[in-house]
Design an enzyme around this catalytic site. Structure first.
Site, PDB file in Angstrom:
ATOM      1  N   ARG A   1     -21.491 -58.252  18.489  1.00 61.55           N
ATOM      2  CA  ARG A   1     -21.911 -59.469  19.197  1.00 61.55           C
ATOM      3  C   ARG A   1     -23.321 -59.924  18.805  1.00 61.55           C
ATOM      4  O   ARG A   1     -23.546 -61.096  18.487  1.00 61.55           O
ATOM      5  CB  ARG A   1     -21.892 -59.231  20.727  1.00 61.55           C
ATOM      6  CG  ARG A   1     -20.529 -59.249  21.330  1.00 61.55           C
ATOM      7  CD  ARG A   1     -20.422 -58.228  22.439  1.00 61.55           C
ATOM      8  NE  ARG A   1     -20.376 -56.903  21.836  1.00 61.55           N
ATOM      9  CZ  ARG A   1     -19.250 -56.262  21.574  1.00 61.55           C
ATOM     10  NH1 ARG A   1     -18.123 -56.773  21.963  1.00 61.55           N
ATOM     11  NH2 ARG A   1     -19.252 -55.082  20.969  1.00 61.55           N
ATOM     12  N   THR A   2     -24.283 -59.007  18.849  1.00 62.02           N
ATOM     13  CA  THR A   2     -25.675 -59.399  18.638  1.00 62.02           C
ATOM     14  C   THR A   2     -25.890 -59.894  17.210  1.00 62.02           C
ATOM     15  O   THR A   2     -26.501 -60.934  16.978  1.00 62.02           O
ATOM     16  CB  THR A   2     -26.601 -58.202  18.930  1.00 62.02           C
ATOM     17  OG1 THR A   2     -26.184 -57.601  20.150  1.00 62.02           O
ATOM     18  CG2 THR A   2     -28.035 -58.621  19.046  1.00 62.02           C
TER      19      THR A   2
ATOM     20  N   LYS B   1     -32.605 -44.933   0.620  1.00 57.52           N
ATOM     21  CA  LYS B   1     -33.260 -44.214  -0.495  1.00 57.52           C
ATOM     22  C   LYS B   1     -34.602 -43.640  -0.067  1.00 57.52           C
ATOM     23  O   LYS B   1     -35.386 -43.173  -0.882  1.00 57.52           O
ATOM     24  CB  LYS B   1     -33.482 -45.168  -1.669  1.00 57.52           C
ATOM     25  CG  LYS B   1     -32.205 -45.756  -2.242  1.00 57.52           C
ATOM     26  CD  LYS B   1     -32.549 -46.713  -3.378  1.00 57.52           C
ATOM     27  CE  LYS B   1     -31.392 -47.630  -3.707  1.00 57.52           C
ATOM     28  NZ  LYS B   1     -31.823 -48.799  -4.473  1.00 57.52           N
TER      29      LYS B   1
ATOM     30  N   ARG C   1     -32.401 -54.477  14.743  1.00 59.88           N
ATOM     31  CA  ARG C   1     -31.710 -53.497  15.602  1.00 59.88           C
ATOM     32  C   ARG C   1     -31.931 -52.132  14.972  1.00 59.88           C
ATOM     33  O   ARG C   1     -31.746 -51.953  13.761  1.00 59.88           O
ATOM     34  CB  ARG C   1     -30.213 -53.774  15.701  1.00 59.88           C
ATOM     35  CG  ARG C   1     -29.514 -52.570  16.334  1.00 59.88           C
ATOM     36  CD  ARG C   1     -28.179 -52.840  16.857  1.00 59.88           C
ATOM     37  NE  ARG C   1     -28.205 -53.697  18.025  1.00 59.88           N
ATOM     38  CZ  ARG C   1     -27.156 -53.885  18.812  1.00 59.88           C
ATOM     39  NH1 ARG C   1     -26.018 -53.272  18.557  1.00 59.88           N
ATOM     40  NH2 ARG C   1     -27.228 -54.692  19.850  1.00 59.88           N
TER      41      ARG C   1
ATOM     42  N   HIS D   1     -33.137 -54.266  25.216  1.00 61.85           N
ATOM     43  CA  HIS D   1     -32.285 -55.203  24.472  1.00 61.85           C
ATOM     44  C   HIS D   1     -32.545 -56.563  25.129  1.00 61.85           C
ATOM     45  O   HIS D   1     -31.721 -57.079  25.879  1.00 61.85           O
ATOM     46  CB  HIS D   1     -30.821 -54.772  24.608  1.00 61.85           C
ATOM     47  CG  HIS D   1     -29.864 -55.460  23.693  1.00 61.85           C
ATOM     48  ND1 HIS D   1     -30.185 -56.586  22.957  1.00 61.85           N
ATOM     49  CD2 HIS D   1     -28.562 -55.169  23.394  1.00 61.85           C
ATOM     50  CE1 HIS D   1     -29.127 -56.951  22.249  1.00 61.85           C
ATOM     51  NE2 HIS D   1     -28.136 -56.119  22.497  1.00 61.85           N
TER      52      HIS D   1
HETATM   53  N1   CP Z   1     -24.039 -56.175  23.591  1.00 65.16           N
HETATM   54  C1   CP Z   1     -24.275 -55.716  22.351  1.00 65.16           C
HETATM   55  O1   CP Z   1     -25.421 -55.415  21.977  1.00 65.16           O
HETATM   56  O2   CP Z   1     -23.162 -55.620  21.583  1.00 65.16           O
HETATM   57  P1   CP Z   1     -23.182 -55.241  20.029  1.00 65.16           P
HETATM   58  O3   CP Z   1     -23.596 -53.796  19.928  1.00 65.16           O
HETATM   59  O4   CP Z   1     -21.787 -55.487  19.528  1.00 65.16           O
HETATM   60  O5   CP Z   1     -24.199 -56.130  19.370  1.00 65.16           O
END
Ligand code: CP
Length: 307
Positions: A58-59, A86, A108, A136
């Site tokens: 999603r993100t 590496k 991320r 998040h």
């Molecule tokens: N909600 C969320 O962070 O989903 P993803 O890990 O799929 O990005």
């Protein structure tokens, strides 16, 4: 008004006014995704690099779509396609990307604090797309936006966050966001999954799911973060599901008109019954859809295009 910092690393560091600014900016971007040509020129000439060093559906998708709908140039990296495998450090990798004139780096990373490290080391803006168990922030913004869309007012709203709160960056960001806007937040889960300092954040703790659900206007279910749990925190998944799984029967304990949220990925039949996922009360797919407008707003505000 604009955001005070060049980065978005946490909800903890934002004021209530900044939260409202992002949500109001997202309101104006929501209709772009309903157009036949889903694009505005706001970030034309800007470059957004998505550095995703942990899995994401999603993100990652919504940041990429958000940047494209703002007409930015976008590159997305995964661990296997970057030279981090590496032995290059995260900061060196990011500095090389910055040298190519990236305006915004979306990160991320499995380590808590990784986004803060980049934000301090770079002149480019950094957006935290989830760092370990820390925060998040854009997911919490998506969740606030989704509740606002259902015409809920935050002051006095009773939100039960259920599950593995100790390892959940989504829970931490939502606790900061909801309490800053005046909502009553409940943390529901087994003692092994609830951090001890939650009362200092104004959160009420419940270890029995039925008690935590009574009178709730919103239920936010969380996945068991097995990848972040060092050891077993509950005897078996089946028992966890029996004590903490949200079923249609348990849903009836909440306020009439309750909304059920889940940031995803969901584990049907573990923390949430399939009938609840697919019920009228569920806004899980609204959350996924709203990720684009909210992330457009974040990229737009950080780019300085509004000033
Ligand atoms: N909600 C969320 O962070 O989903 P993803 O890990 O799929 O990005």
């Amino acid at each position: 008004m604009s955001l005070k910092q060049k980065d978005l690393v946490s909800i903890e560091s934002l004021s209530a006014d900044e939260l409202r600014l992002i949500l109001e900016t997202a309101d104006s971007f929501k209709e772009v995704s309903g157009r036949e040509i889903k694009k505005v020129p706001a970030l034309r000439g800007k470059t957004v690099v998505n550095l995703f060093l942990e899995p994401s559906t999603r993100t990652r998708t919504s940041f990429e779509l958000a940047a494209k709908r703002l007409s930015a140039d976008v590159i997305t990296f995964s661990p296997s396609s970057s030279s981090i495998v590496k032995g290059e450090t995260l900061l060196d990798t990011a500095r090389n990307i910055e040298a190519m004139q990236a305006d915004i780096i979306v990160l991320r990373h499995p380590a808590a604090g990784a986004a803060e490290t980049l934000a301090r080391g770079l002149k480019s803006s950094v957006v935290n797309a989830g760092d370990g168990w820390h925060e998040h922030p854009t997911q919490a913004l998506v969740d606030l936006f989704t509740l606002r869309e259902k015409h809920l007012d935050f002051p006095g709203l009773r939100v039960a966050i259920v599950g593995d709160i100790a390892h959940s960056r989504v829970a931490r960001s939502n606790i900061y966001a909801l309490t800053k806007l005046g909502a009553e937040v409940r943390a529901v889960g087994p003692p092994t999954m609830i951090p001890s300092a939650l009362d200092r954040l104004g959160v009420r703790v419940y270890h029995k799911l039925d008690e935590g659900l009574r009178g709730a206007n919103v239920i936010m279910m969380l996945r068991l973060q097995l990848e972040r749990q060092g050891k077993a925190l509950f005897p078996t998944i089946r028992e966890y599901s029996q004590f903490y799984g949200l079923t249609p029967e348990r849903l009836k304990l909440a306020e009439p008109g309750v909304w059920v949220m889940h940031p995803g990925p969901i584990n049907r039949g573990v923390e949430i019954a399939p009938e609840v996922v697919d019920s009228f009360s569920s806004v899980i797919l609204d959350q996924a859809a709203n990720g684009i407008a909210v992330r457009m707003a974040v990229l737009y505000l950080l780019s300085g295009a509004n000033t």
